[in-house]
Design a protein around this motif. Structure first.
Motif, PDB file in Angstrom:
ATOM      1  N   PRO A   1      25.028  32.805  42.075  1.00  0.00           N
ATOM      2  CA  PRO A   1      26.199  33.148  42.259  1.00  0.00           C
ATOM      3  C   PRO A   1      26.744  34.041  41.243  1.00  0.00           C
ATOM      4  O   PRO A   1      27.674  34.717  41.253  1.00  0.00           O
ATOM      5  CB  PRO A   1      26.831  31.637  41.837  1.00  0.00           C
ATOM      6  N   ASN A   2      26.333  34.204  40.012  1.00  0.00           N
ATOM      7  CA  ASN A   2      26.779  35.221  39.030  1.00  0.00           C
ATOM      8  C   ASN A   2      26.391  36.452  39.490  1.00  0.00           C
ATOM      9  O   ASN A   2      27.351  37.522  39.228  1.00  0.00           O
ATOM     10  CB  ASN A   2      25.785  34.682  37.701  1.00  0.00           C
ATOM     11  N   GLY A   3      25.194  36.674  40.047  1.00  0.00           N
ATOM     12  CA  GLY A   3      24.902  38.094  40.718  1.00  0.00           C
ATOM     13  C   GLY A   3      26.224  38.443  41.774  1.00  0.00           C
ATOM     14  O   GLY A   3      26.539  39.604  41.731  1.00  0.00           O
ATOM     15  N   TRP A   4      26.518  37.608  42.441  1.00  0.00           N
ATOM     16  CA  TRP A   4      27.453  37.409  43.528  1.00  0.00           C
ATOM     17  C   TRP A   4      28.690  37.965  42.822  1.00  0.00           C
ATOM     18  O   TRP A   4      29.424  39.060  43.342  1.00  0.00           O
ATOM     19  CB  TRP A   4      27.571  36.338  44.279  1.00  0.00           C
ATOM     20  N   VAL A   5      29.153  37.339  41.959  1.00  0.00           N
ATOM     21  CA  VAL A   5      30.477  37.670  41.241  1.00  0.00           C
ATOM     22  C   VAL A   5      30.265  39.237  40.612  1.00  0.00           C
ATOM     23  O   VAL A   5      31.214  40.020  40.820  1.00  0.00           O
ATOM     24  CB  VAL A   5      30.803  36.812  40.104  1.00  0.00           C
ATOM     25  N   ARG A   6      29.128  39.410  40.001  1.00  0.00           N
ATOM     26  CA  ARG A   6      29.098  40.896  39.565  1.00  0.00           C
ATOM     27  C   ARG A   6      29.347  41.845  40.448  1.00  0.00           C
ATOM     28  O   ARG A   6      29.720  42.987  40.334  1.00  0.00           O
ATOM     29  CB  ARG A   6      27.753  41.020  38.685  1.00  0.00           C
ATOM     30  N   TRP A   7      28.499  41.657  41.846  1.00  0.00           N
ATOM     31  CA  TRP A   7      28.771  42.829  42.834  1.00  0.00           C
ATOM     32  C   TRP A   7      29.980  42.879  43.241  1.00  0.00           C
ATOM     33  O   TRP A   7      30.644  43.913  43.544  1.00  0.00           O
ATOM     34  CB  TRP A   7      27.596  42.408  43.715  1.00  0.00           C
ATOM     35  N   VAL A   8      30.841  41.547  43.460  1.00  0.00           N
ATOM     36  CA  VAL A   8      32.264  41.706  43.951  1.00  0.00           C
ATOM     37  C   VAL A   8      33.134  42.421  42.910  1.00  0.00           C
ATOM     38  O   VAL A   8      33.868  43.581  43.584  1.00  0.00           O
ATOM     39  CB  VAL A   8      32.771  40.253  44.116  1.00  0.00           C
ATOM     40  N   ALA A   9      32.785  42.279  41.901  1.00  0.00           N
ATOM     41  CA  ALA A   9      33.670  43.088  40.827  1.00  0.00           C
ATOM     42  C   ALA A   9      33.146  44.577  40.724  1.00  0.00           C
ATOM     43  O   ALA A   9      33.917  45.309  40.934  1.00  0.00           O
ATOM     44  CB  ALA A   9      33.487  42.491  39.128  1.00  0.00           C
ATOM     45  N   THR A  10      31.923  44.821  40.711  1.00  0.00           N
ATOM     46  CA  THR A  10      31.406  46.326  40.800  1.00  0.00           C
ATOM     47  C   THR A  10      31.769  46.840  42.058  1.00  0.00           C
ATOM     48  O   THR A  10      32.287  48.128  41.938  1.00  0.00           O
ATOM     49  CB  THR A  10      29.968  46.264  40.516  1.00  0.00           C
ATOM     50  N   GLY A  11      31.663  46.299  43.438  1.00  0.00           N
ATOM     51  CA  GLY A  11      31.869  46.906  44.277  1.00  0.00           C
ATOM     52  C   GLY A  11      33.377  47.183  44.699  1.00  0.00           C
ATOM     53  O   GLY A  11      33.697  48.285  45.230  1.00  0.00           O
ATOM     54  N   SER A  12      34.209  46.292  44.162  1.00  0.00           N
ATOM     55  CA  SER A  12      35.851  46.439  44.142  1.00  0.00           C
ATOM     56  C   SER A  12      36.103  47.647  43.351  1.00  0.00           C
ATOM     57  O   SER A  12      36.822  48.425  43.679  1.00  0.00           O
ATOM     58  CB  SER A  12      36.521  45.180  43.682  1.00  0.00           C
ATOM     59  N   ARG A  13      35.362  47.934  42.136  1.00  0.00           N
ATOM     60  CA  ARG A  13      35.973  48.979  41.260  1.00  0.00           C
ATOM     61  C   ARG A  13      35.422  50.215  41.953  1.00  0.00           C
ATOM     62  O   ARG A  13      36.147  51.247  42.121  1.00  0.00           O
ATOM     63  CB  ARG A  13      35.115  48.883  39.806  1.00  0.00           C
TER      64      ARG A  13
ATOM     65  N   VAL B   1      33.675  27.957  49.662  1.00  0.00           N
ATOM     66  CA  VAL B   1      34.341  29.471  50.324  1.00  0.00           C
ATOM     67  C   VAL B   1      35.598  29.571  49.926  1.00  0.00           C
ATOM     68  O   VAL B   1      35.874  30.812  49.621  1.00  0.00           O
ATOM     69  CB  VAL B   1      34.412  29.010  51.647  1.00  0.00           C
ATOM     70  N   LEU B   2      36.483  28.591  49.471  1.00  0.00           N
ATOM     71  CA  LEU B   2      37.713  28.983  48.992  1.00  0.00           C
ATOM     72  C   LEU B   2      37.588  29.704  47.520  1.00  0.00           C
ATOM     73  O   LEU B   2      38.494  30.447  47.142  1.00  0.00           O
ATOM     74  CB  LEU B   2      38.334  27.605  48.585  1.00  0.00           C
ATOM     75  N   ASP B   3      36.573  29.172  46.573  1.00  0.00           N
ATOM     76  CA  ASP B   3      36.417  29.741  45.416  1.00  0.00           C
ATOM     77  C   ASP B   3      36.035  31.384  45.838  1.00  0.00           C
ATOM     78  O   ASP B   3      36.275  32.318  45.075  1.00  0.00           O
ATOM     79  CB  ASP B   3      35.008  29.110  44.704  1.00  0.00           C
TER      80      ASP B   3
ATOM     81  N   GLU C   1      35.108  41.077  34.726  1.00  0.00           N
ATOM     82  CA  GLU C   1      33.895  40.476  35.242  1.00  0.00           C
ATOM     83  C   GLU C   1      33.608  39.303  34.661  1.00  0.00           C
ATOM     84  O   GLU C   1      32.913  38.320  35.206  1.00  0.00           O
ATOM     85  CB  GLU C   1      32.649  41.611  35.212  1.00  0.00           C
ATOM     86  N   GLU C   2      33.709  39.455  33.120  1.00  0.00           N
ATOM     87  CA  GLU C   2      33.513  38.334  32.450  1.00  0.00           C
ATOM     88  C   GLU C   2      34.250  36.995  32.569  1.00  0.00           C
ATOM     89  O   GLU C   2      34.111  35.848  32.737  1.00  0.00           O
ATOM     90  CB  GLU C   2      33.529  38.712  30.769  1.00  0.00           C
ATOM     91  N   LEU C   3      35.703  37.219  32.851  1.00  0.00           N
ATOM     92  CA  LEU C   3      36.654  36.201  33.317  1.00  0.00           C
ATOM     93  C   LEU C   3      36.206  35.545  34.470  1.00  0.00           C
ATOM     94  O   LEU C   3      36.324  34.475  34.531  1.00  0.00           O
ATOM     95  CB  LEU C   3      37.801  36.855  33.132  1.00  0.00           C
ATOM     96  N   LEU C   4      35.667  36.415  35.468  1.00  0.00           N
ATOM     97  CA  LEU C   4      35.301  35.906  36.722  1.00  0.00           C
ATOM     98  C   LEU C   4      34.087  35.056  36.846  1.00  0.00           C
ATOM     99  O   LEU C   4      33.806  33.869  37.457  1.00  0.00           O
ATOM    100  CB  LEU C   4      35.109  36.953  37.827  1.00  0.00           C
TER     101      LEU C   4
ATOM    102  N   ILE D   1      33.364  30.458  37.317  1.00  0.00           N
ATOM    103  CA  ILE D   1      32.404  29.629  38.180  1.00  0.00           C
ATOM    104  C   ILE D   1      31.416  29.086  37.209  1.00  0.00           C
ATOM    105  O   ILE D   1      30.729  28.462  37.913  1.00  0.00           O
ATOM    106  CB  ILE D   1      31.558  30.698  39.266  1.00  0.00           C
ATOM    107  N   ASP D   2      31.615  29.057  36.127  1.00  0.00           N
ATOM    108  CA  ASP D   2      30.694  28.428  35.127  1.00  0.00           C
ATOM    109  C   ASP D   2      31.193  27.180  34.814  1.00  0.00           C
ATOM    110  O   ASP D   2      32.150  26.690  33.925  1.00  0.00           O
ATOM    111  CB  ASP D   2      30.619  29.154  33.800  1.00  0.00           C
ATOM    112  N   ARG D   3      30.848  26.221  35.878  1.00  0.00           N
ATOM    113  CA  ARG D   3      31.425  24.777  35.612  1.00  0.00           C
ATOM    114  C   ARG D   3      30.349  23.853  34.991  1.00  0.00           C
ATOM    115  O   ARG D   3      29.403  23.992  35.168  1.00  0.00           O
ATOM    116  CB  ARG D   3      31.564  24.234  36.941  1.00  0.00           C
ATOM    117  N   PRO D   4      30.896  23.031  34.191  1.00  0.00           N
ATOM    118  CA  PRO D   4      29.828  22.130  33.246  1.00  0.00           C
ATOM    119  C   PRO D   4      29.052  21.125  34.437  1.00  0.00           C
ATOM    120  O   PRO D   4      29.471  20.906  35.447  1.00  0.00           O
ATOM    121  CB  PRO D   4      31.070  21.086  32.609  1.00  0.00           C
TER     122      PRO D   4
END
Length: 196
Positions: free
Chosen positions: A86-98, A152-154, A186-189, A193-196
Motif C-alpha cells: 500500500p505504501n508503494g501504491w501511494v508513492r506511485w500515485v503521488a509520483t505519477g500524478s506529478r 476501494v473508496l480509500d 506524499e508523506e501526508l497521503l 493509510i497508516d492506521r493503528p
C-alpha cells in the motif's frame, strides 16, 4: 474511450497500419504544445501525421477523445504498481500524478478538457472509471470482503487527492510546485493509510 475497438472483422482489404495510431498521437501531442487546445484541429493533426481525416474519424470520435488518448494512452499503465505494498501504491500515485501534470502537452490540454467534461458527462465518467478503477482494485486486492469496499473508496480518494494536488500546483500554485511540497503531499497521503 477505446479507439482500438474496431477490429476490422468482416472487412476485406489491406491490414490496418499499426504505425498510424503512433503517428497521430505523436502529432496531437506536438500540436497541443505548439498551438494549444483552441487551435488544435483534427484536420491539422491529420496533416501533421500524414493521414487522411477519415482515418482519424474512424479511430477517435472527437478532439477530446483523441487528446485524452494522446496524453494518457488507451488504458492506465499498471506496471508501476506491480509488487508494491500500500505504501508503494501511494508513492506511485503521488509520483505519477506529478509526472503527468508536469508534461507540457497535458498542461496545454487541461483547460479544454475541463470545459469539455462539463458538457460531455459520458466522456468524463468513462475517464474517471477507466483510470481510477483498475488502480483502486489493485489497492484493495489484499483486503477481506468486509473491508474491500472501504479500500476501494480509500484508493479513489487517494487518487483524487494526489491528482488534484498535482493539477492545482501545476496550474495555480506554481510557486509551490517544488520537490519539497510534492514530498510533503506524499508523506501526508502515506499517513492517511497508516492506521493503528
Amino acid at each position: 474511450m477505446n479507439p482500438d475497438s474496431s477490429s476490422g472483422k468482416g472487412r476485406a482489404g489491406r491490414p490496418r497500419d499499426s504505425s498510424v495510431d503512433d503517428r497521430v498521437l505523436s502529432a496531437t501531442r506536438e500540436l497541443l504544445m505548439e498551438l494549444g487546445w483552441e487551435d488544435l484541429s483534427m484536420r491539422g493533426v491529420a496533416a501533421r501525421a500524414g493521414v487522411g481525416r477519415g482515418t482519424i474519424d474512424r479511430r477517435w470520435s472527437s478532439k477530446a477523445e483523441l487528446v485524452l488518448h494522446s496524453i494518457l494512452g488507451a488504458t492506465p499503465d499498471l506496471e508501476p504498481f506491480d509488487g508494491t505494498d500500500p505504501n508503494g501504491w501511494v508513492r506511485w500515485v503521488a509520483t505519477g500524478s506529478r509526472e503527468l501534470f508536469a508534461k507540457p502537452e497535458v498542461r496545454a490540454a487541461v483547460p479544454g478538457l475541463i470545459s469539455t467534461f462539463t458538457r460531455n458527462e459520458d466522456l468524463r465518467r468513462q475517464l474517471w472509471q477507466s483510470f481510477s478503477g483498475p488502480p483502486a482494485e489493485l489497492f484493495s486486492a489484499g483486503s477481506s470482503l468486509d473491508a474491500a469496499d472501504d479500500a476501494v473508496l480509500d484508493a479513489r480518494a487517494l487518487i483524487a487527492m494526489a491528482a488534484g494536488a498535482s493539477l492545482f500546483l501545476s496550474i495555480i500554485a506554481t510557486e509551490d510546485d517544488t520537490d519539497s511540497v510534492h514530498l510533503r503531499i506524499e508523506e501526508l497521503l502515506l499517513r492517511a493509510i497508516d492506521r493503528p
